[in-house]
Every structure is written in structure tokens, then in C-alpha cells.
Design a protein around this motif. Sequence first.
Motif, mmCIF file in Angstrom:
data_model
loop_
_atom_site.group_PDB
_atom_site.id
_atom_site.type_symbol
_atom_site.label_atom_id
_atom_site.label_comp_id
_atom_site.label_asym_id
_atom_site.label_seq_id
_atom_site.Cartn_x
_atom_site.Cartn_y
_atom_site.Cartn_z
ATOM 1 N N ALA A 1 0.653 -1.212 0.175
ATOM 2 C CA ALA A 1 -0.069 0.029 -0.057
ATOM 3 C C ALA A 1 0.811 1.243 -0.098
ATOM 4 N N THR A 2 0.506 2.344 -0.883
ATOM 5 C CA THR A 2 1.313 3.204 -1.004
ATOM 6 C C THR A 2 1.013 4.586 -0.204
ATOM 7 N N VAL A 3 1.729 5.602 0.235
ATOM 8 C CA VAL A 3 1.543 6.824 0.736
ATOM 9 C C VAL A 3 2.262 7.649 -0.268
ATOM 10 N N PRO A 4 1.621 8.859 -0.597
ATOM 11 C CA PRO A 4 2.154 9.596 -1.689
ATOM 12 C C PRO A 4 2.912 10.669 -0.789
ATOM 13 N N VAL A 5 4.407 11.040 -1.478
ATOM 14 C CA VAL A 5 5.162 12.109 -1.062
ATOM 15 C C VAL A 5 5.288 12.894 -2.097
ATOM 16 N N SER A 6 5.658 14.251 -1.961
ATOM 17 C CA SER A 6 5.835 15.087 -3.021
ATOM 18 C C SER A 6 6.904 16.090 -2.340
ATOM 19 N N ALA A 7 7.671 16.666 -3.485
ATOM 20 C CA ALA A 7 8.460 17.474 -3.277
ATOM 21 C C ALA A 7 8.011 18.779 -2.742
ATOM 22 N N ASP A 8 6.869 19.223 -3.152
ATOM 23 C CA ASP A 8 6.081 20.296 -2.765
ATOM 24 C C ASP A 8 5.746 20.375 -1.262
ATOM 25 N N ALA A 9 4.855 19.169 -1.077
ATOM 26 C CA ALA A 9 3.984 19.181 0.013
ATOM 27 C C ALA A 9 4.457 18.099 0.992
ATOM 28 N N GLY A 10 5.536 17.346 0.733
ATOM 29 C CA GLY A 10 5.801 16.235 1.652
ATOM 30 C C GLY A 10 4.912 15.218 1.484
ATOM 31 N N TRP A 11 4.841 14.440 2.767
ATOM 32 C CA TRP A 11 3.994 13.382 2.980
ATOM 33 C C TRP A 11 2.562 13.406 2.967
ATOM 34 N N ASP A 12 1.598 12.755 2.178
ATOM 35 C CA ASP A 12 0.361 13.085 2.286
ATOM 36 C C ASP A 12 -0.245 12.313 3.588
ATOM 37 N N GLU A 13 -0.510 13.221 4.497
ATOM 38 C CA GLU A 13 -0.648 12.761 6.073
ATOM 39 C C GLU A 13 -2.058 11.957 6.115
ATOM 40 N N ASP A 14 -3.048 12.451 5.397
ATOM 41 C CA ASP A 14 -4.409 11.742 5.536
ATOM 42 C C ASP A 14 -4.322 10.187 4.956
ATOM 43 N N VAL A 15 -3.599 10.129 4.194
ATOM 44 C CA VAL A 15 -3.444 8.897 3.255
ATOM 45 C C VAL A 15 -2.519 7.869 4.218
ATOM 46 N N LEU A 16 -1.506 8.442 4.748
ATOM 47 C CA LEU A 16 -0.572 7.860 5.841
ATOM 48 C C LEU A 16 -1.445 7.283 6.986
ATOM 49 N N ASP A 17 -2.283 8.075 7.497
ATOM 50 C CA ASP A 17 -3.018 7.790 8.524
ATOM 51 C C ASP A 17 -4.145 6.741 8.211
ATOM 52 N N GLN A 18 -4.837 6.975 6.981
ATOM 53 C CA GLN A 18 -5.585 5.791 6.560
ATOM 54 C C GLN A 18 -5.108 4.499 6.697
ATOM 55 N N VAL A 19 -3.784 4.586 5.546
ATOM 56 C CA VAL A 19 -3.065 3.184 5.436
ATOM 57 C C VAL A 19 -2.771 2.563 6.665
ATOM 58 N N LEU A 20 -2.261 3.407 7.732
ATOM 59 C CA LEU A 20 -1.891 2.676 8.916
ATOM 60 C C LEU A 20 -3.265 2.075 9.517
ATOM 61 N N ARG A 21 -4.083 2.944 9.756
ATOM 62 C CA ARG A 21 -5.526 2.460 10.355
ATOM 63 C C ARG A 21 -6.243 1.615 9.825
ATOM 64 N N GLY A 22 -6.291 1.691 8.314
ATOM 65 C CA GLY A 22 -7.298 0.798 7.654
ATOM 66 C C GLY A 22 -6.431 -0.465 7.330
ATOM 67 N N VAL A 23 -5.323 -0.730 7.008
ATOM 68 C CA VAL A 23 -4.575 -1.818 6.379
ATOM 69 C C VAL A 23 -4.043 -2.537 7.731
ATOM 70 N N SER A 24 -3.560 -1.654 8.524
ATOM 71 C CA SER A 24 -2.593 -2.179 9.892
ATOM 72 C C SER A 24 -1.362 -2.962 9.005
ATOM 73 N N PRO A 25 -0.723 -2.459 8.439
ATOM 74 C CA PRO A 25 0.617 -3.151 7.592
ATOM 75 C C PRO A 25 1.160 -3.830 8.606
ATOM 76 N N THR A 26 2.070 -5.015 8.194
ATOM 77 C CA THR A 26 2.947 -5.731 9.066
ATOM 78 C C THR A 26 4.134 -4.967 9.147
ATOM 79 N N LEU A 27 4.613 -4.139 7.830
ATOM 80 C CA LEU A 27 5.811 -3.554 7.981
ATOM 81 C C LEU A 27 5.714 -2.175 7.025
ATOM 82 N N GLY A 28 6.321 -0.807 7.541
ATOM 83 C CA GLY A 28 6.507 -0.135 6.614
ATOM 84 C C GLY A 28 7.870 0.617 6.428
ATOM 85 N N TYR A 29 8.065 0.780 5.174
ATOM 86 C CA TYR A 29 9.395 1.158 4.796
ATOM 87 C C TYR A 29 9.373 2.670 4.599
#
Length: 472
Positions: free
Chosen positions: A210-238
Amino acid sequence: MTAISARALRLLLDDWRTTGPAYAALADRIRLLVLDGRVPIASRLPAERELAEALRVSRTTITAAYAHLREAGYLDSVRGSGSVARLPGRAPVNLDAHRPGYLDFSKAALPAIPDIADAVRRAADRLPAHLGDSGFDPVGLPELRSAIAERYTRRGLPTDADQVMVTVGAQSAIGLVTRTLLSRGDRALIEAPSYPHAIDALRAAGARVATVPVSADAGWDEDVLDQVLRGVSPTLGYLMPDFHNPTGRSMSPELRERTLTLAARQGTVLVADETMAELAIDAPDVAPFAAFDPAKLAITIGSVGKTLWGGIRIGWIRAERSVIQRLVRARSTSDLGTPILEQLVVADLLERYDDIIAVRREQLRAGRDHLERALADAIPEWRVPRVQGGLTAWINLGAPVSSQLVLAARTRGLLLAAGPRFGVDGAFERFLRLPISYSAQETDAAVAALRDAWVTLVPDTFADPSFLAEVV
Ligand SMILES: Cc1ncc(COP(=O)(O)O)c(C=O)c1O
């Protein structure tokens, strides 16, 4: 043999059409996918009919594209296996980078520090004390592990030597951690874009990504980061929280803390690749990612590949003792240990690492300023973000032509990694990663080649409606 489905190839190809003949555009794009490893050598391409359906083109277009690739040496017809990807010539690996005359901007790396040879000689003087042993070891020399632990402690992350194991560069650390902690089918989180060989490592471990967008202008998409962690509960995040490769962005202390707290709650182990972490140009130094971890689950990967020299293959993993022990036990399936001589070189140079880092930062500052100026003069329409640290600039080309540009630059002697190489499924055609780590002379030569290549694409660029929409 790996088989690539028509759907997977369609995703990798993304927006492949140009104004030229369709078969030639398709062949060119598949060639690039083979060259930069997104279509692995010896993998089976889809049958012509299936690909024609997936791409909504005629079967003749696919037949002609495959014939073109076969003629150029990028495809083999293997009885019973269909069309199999290969590289021209007899060598099964890409040797372009070693050809004289090519300027290789597909790698972001600094040349060796000037006195590396002296450090190797000093290490050689200390070698006799170790010659009675095997010459490599799976955990690391105690003196090197202590030096690495001390540096973490000084940077704000209290660490003991037994929380550190030494590896053959950061890459083998990434492989070891992902292979050991992930089982086939597990969910894993990764930034998009990200470091291509980390994407490959997650895939090789069989993870569903599962991917979390990062852009040179705005950095991490914090909403998606939050959603992926909460929704998917990944085993590992790199993650690359410092001078993320390729965007150059760093996470704020608040975001580090929030991400780690949420990961701890969801049971996700976050792996911070800090290969670039000490290479700040303008940004303030931030404590290592794991210093913000309330649960002490996070794993840190480090390396001297970008600070001292990539030719000294020393990296390391910092984690809780039990995790280090598990990783050491799992190590022998990939390698038996790290060479002692190289460990002695790094133990020696860590004694004056602060001075070395200070020089590296100035080199990168000069490289960044030069690349910015050269691009502003030669191709002012590109959006070049202000790089605050690390080795790369993630440039917005303003049109989805990265693969085309890379192919055109190649014929001018410049090797580059196209934007999609940094994505999971063929995104990032609008972006190009350029290293800021080269000399002014090399950068000038690369920018001149880019300028020549770019002007050949401009008519296509302006034919793209999304580009027109942006420039209005
Ligand atoms: C983000 C990142 N991690 C890991 C590596 C691999 O480092 P090493 O040379 O120590 O294996 C690189 C090298 O390009 C990198 O950019």
C-alpha cells in the motif's frame, strides 16, 4: 519463470503513446522497462492477443512492437514460453554504465572521500590481529558496533552496541529486514515515489504493497498515511523520513511522533532508511526517527555508502536486541557476514565522521546550487524544487514524458532513471530524478544532453492536453 500479465504491463506502460507510430512507441517503452529493471530479465511478456486487448490496440501493433524488440535484442521467442525479456548481447546484465563515454546520472552517489586510500592502509595495518579468524562476521566488530551506537546516542537516540548489527551496505539490510519480518501476502506500506530497490525487496518478500504519496512540494500525504496505517494495519512500513529519495523531503518531528504512535497502536513495524539522514544542506538536524517511537518497535537502517563511498560496502541495522538476534539468525540465507577489512576502515573513519559529513554537505550544497542554475538557464520550464538535503532533486517536467526523455537522453550518452522507476505501478511519468552529487563539469554535460533531448520532445509535450491545462 516470472510472467507479466497484460494488466500489469499496461500499468507499467502507463501513458506510452507518442505522436509517432504506435508500434515504435510501444517498443521503445517496453525497452526502457527492460533496461531499468521494471520488466525483469527472463520474465515472460503477455501473449500478443492479450496485450492487444489490454492496450486496446490492434494485434498487428503488438506483433510489430515485439518484432522490433526481438530485432533489437530485447525479446527472445522461446518455444513453449512465448516472448521472454532479455538484454542485447550475451551479457545478462546492463553493462551500459561501464561503457566509456556514458555519463551515468541514474545513480545518486558521491565519489569517494579523498583520503579513503589512507584509511584502507591504516585498516590494513590493523588487520593482522584478525587474520586468525574467518575474515567476516555476521554481527559486526564490537568496536564498530560501539562507534555506531555512540553516534546514535549523540544524535538523540540512546543505543547500546548490542542493538546494532553490521551489514553489507544498506541494501542487504533492507533485504534482510523485509525477508525476515514479512511473510508472503502480508501488507506493507511504502512511500510513492520511493527507492526502487526497496520496492523490489518488498515485492520479493511477497508483500501486498500500500502506498503513501510524498511530493517535493508538500511532503507526505498525512491523511493517506493515517488511513493506510489505520485501515490496513500493515505488518511493516518502509520509510525514508530524512531527505527522502527521490523527493528530498524530511518529516517534521510532529509527523514522526504521530506516525510512530499510530504504527505502535496498529502493531506496524516501521523501518526507517536513514542512508541520507546526515546529509542536510539547509535543514536543521533532527533526531533519528526511532527517537520518536514510544513503543521502541522501529528499526533503523544506516550506511556509509552516501557519506564515505559506495565502494565501502558497510551498512547497519539498529533495533531492539531481540530483533537483532532474530535478524542475525536469519542472515545466513543471503550472506555469511561483513568483511572485517571494510569494517576496520569504517571504524577508523567514524572517529572523524563529523568533519567528513561537514565536507560532504558543502559538496552537495555546491552541486545543488549548480544544478539549479544550469537547469534554470537551459530548461526554465521545468519545476526544480529547492533541495534541502540528500542527493537528489525530483523535477517536475510539466508533462508525462519522463520515459521518452530518458530514451532520448540515452542516445546522447546520458543514462537516467525515469520517474516511473520510483513508483509501484507506472506512475510518475511527469517526474525525473536528477542527482546533485556530480561535479559542475559533469552536471553541465548532463544538462546539455537533457536540453538536446528535451527539445526533441517538445511537440509531443504540447500535444498533451493535461500539459496545456497546467500552463494556461
Ligand atoms: C534510500 C537508499 N537506501 C539504501 C541504499 C543502498 O545503500 P548501500 O549502498 O549502503 O547498499 C541507497 C543507495 O542508493 C539508497 O538511496
